[in-house]
Design an enzyme around this catalytic site. Sequence first.
Site, PDB file in Angstrom:
ATOM      1  N   ASP A 291       0.526  -1.248  -0.007  1.00  0.00           N
ATOM      2  CA  ASP A 291      -0.078   0.063   0.066  1.00  0.00           C
ATOM      3  C   ASP A 291       0.759   1.028  -0.037  1.00  0.00           C
ATOM      4  O   ASP A 291       0.635   2.235   0.545  1.00  0.00           O
ATOM      5  CB  ASP A 291      -0.693   0.075   1.227  1.00  0.00           C
ATOM      6  CG  ASP A 291      -1.863   0.927   1.009  1.00  0.00           C
ATOM      7  OD1 ASP A 291      -2.437   1.345  -0.015  1.00  0.00           O
ATOM      8  OD2 ASP A 291      -2.553   1.451   2.232  1.00  0.00           O
TER       9      ASP A 291
ATOM     10  N   CYS B 226     -17.190   6.758   1.037  1.00  0.00           N
ATOM     11  CA  CYS B 226     -16.462   5.758   1.998  1.00  0.00           C
ATOM     12  C   CYS B 226     -16.184   6.232   3.220  1.00  0.00           C
ATOM     13  O   CYS B 226     -15.275   7.309   3.215  1.00  0.00           O
ATOM     14  CB  CYS B 226     -15.597   4.762   1.482  1.00  0.00           C
ATOM     15  SG  CYS B 226     -14.596   3.655   2.434  1.00  0.00           S
TER      16      CYS B 226
ATOM     17  N   CYS C 224     -13.398   2.283   8.813  1.00  0.00           N
ATOM     18  CA  CYS C 224     -14.830   1.692   8.990  1.00  0.00           C
ATOM     19  C   CYS C 224     -14.471   0.323   8.430  1.00  0.00           C
ATOM     20  O   CYS C 224     -13.827  -0.019   7.325  1.00  0.00           O
ATOM     21  CB  CYS C 224     -15.676   2.091   7.987  1.00  0.00           C
ATOM     22  SG  CYS C 224     -17.340   1.649   8.152  1.00  0.00           S
TER      23      CYS C 224
END
Length: 369
Positions: free
Chosen positions: A151, A231, A258
């Site tokens: 990432d 999101c 989340c």
Amino acid sequence: MTHTTSSLITPDSGQWIQQIQAWASELGFSKIGVAGVDLSSAEPNLLHWLSLGYHGDMHYMELHGLKRARPAELVPGTISVITARMPYLPRSTAPDWQDRERARLDQPAEGVVSLYARGRDYHKVVRSRLRKLCDRIETLVGPFGHRVFSDSAPVLEKELASRSGQGWRGKHSMVLSREAGSMFFLGEIFVDFALEPTDPVSAHCGTCTACIDVCPTGAIVAPGVVDARRCISYLTIENHGPIPEELRPLMGNHIFGCDDCQTFCPWNKYAQTTELPDFDERSPLVGRQLVDLFAWDEETFLKRAEGGPIRRINHERWLRNIAVALGNALLQADEAQAHELRTALLGRANHESPLVREHVAWALAQRLP
């Protein structure tokens, strides 16, 4: 990356992959796969997603053009990509963890931090262990050119993972595995020698739409397609400005990230716990009341977030996120609790940051005295 080996798949490829998997397991990775570098079939979907603006303010998603889908352009000399999966559920995770996490959503005065963010910053953990794996691979194949990612660069991680058999792309767009759910980090090693690609797996979501149905803000606009602008993970982390007013009431008590689409996913009953202490929960972030977290000054925030992903946002955005959650909690509080929440908000009403002041004012307006 230097060129040291041929693009022809070595006869020892299968044995090498087995050995790499064994070493990877010792380093905390649960599965290793291999993907090729031709991701051209993924390019149209990437371009379409970007054209719709679903990446929001994540301009880095488009800065590198199609290099994201072309590993050999991103890192010249790349012939194969080794993919890795690292589970992150803390070692102390109870079997009923999904029920426990869902129950947090019914405690509006408690701040909820995404599970992956409760321990050390995974970027550092995954990359450092991938580098250790590269050191071991060198003893097997000799010096080789490589770069590791987690990432951390324009890499189509989920595409590479699904092509190499780490799982399939779930309707929430994340990689799902029958034996591990989706509670894991992904990492990649771009290498300049050829390995036999591992086989992909078939999808097993069937007719289930639990993740789509539960998303508080309707961010999953189609199976496998997420509009990041809606999101909660994007809104609380990547978004640097105001949170759109129409989305604030839908965010509940989420203050960093989340997990709803994952905690309601049936496959996550098979999610694996990590063996690494790095991902143990840090107590100041778990089960804490919003008013306590909102009271952190910048020094406290930096100290308690040290070494963790929450450092990705600054103290200002931390307060912004909590102010929204406090406003949502106000609506459900009894009079005594409402007084406590309102007092906490008033303490930041004249904050030096216009961003914080705006969200505090909004929160206070949700329930007037």
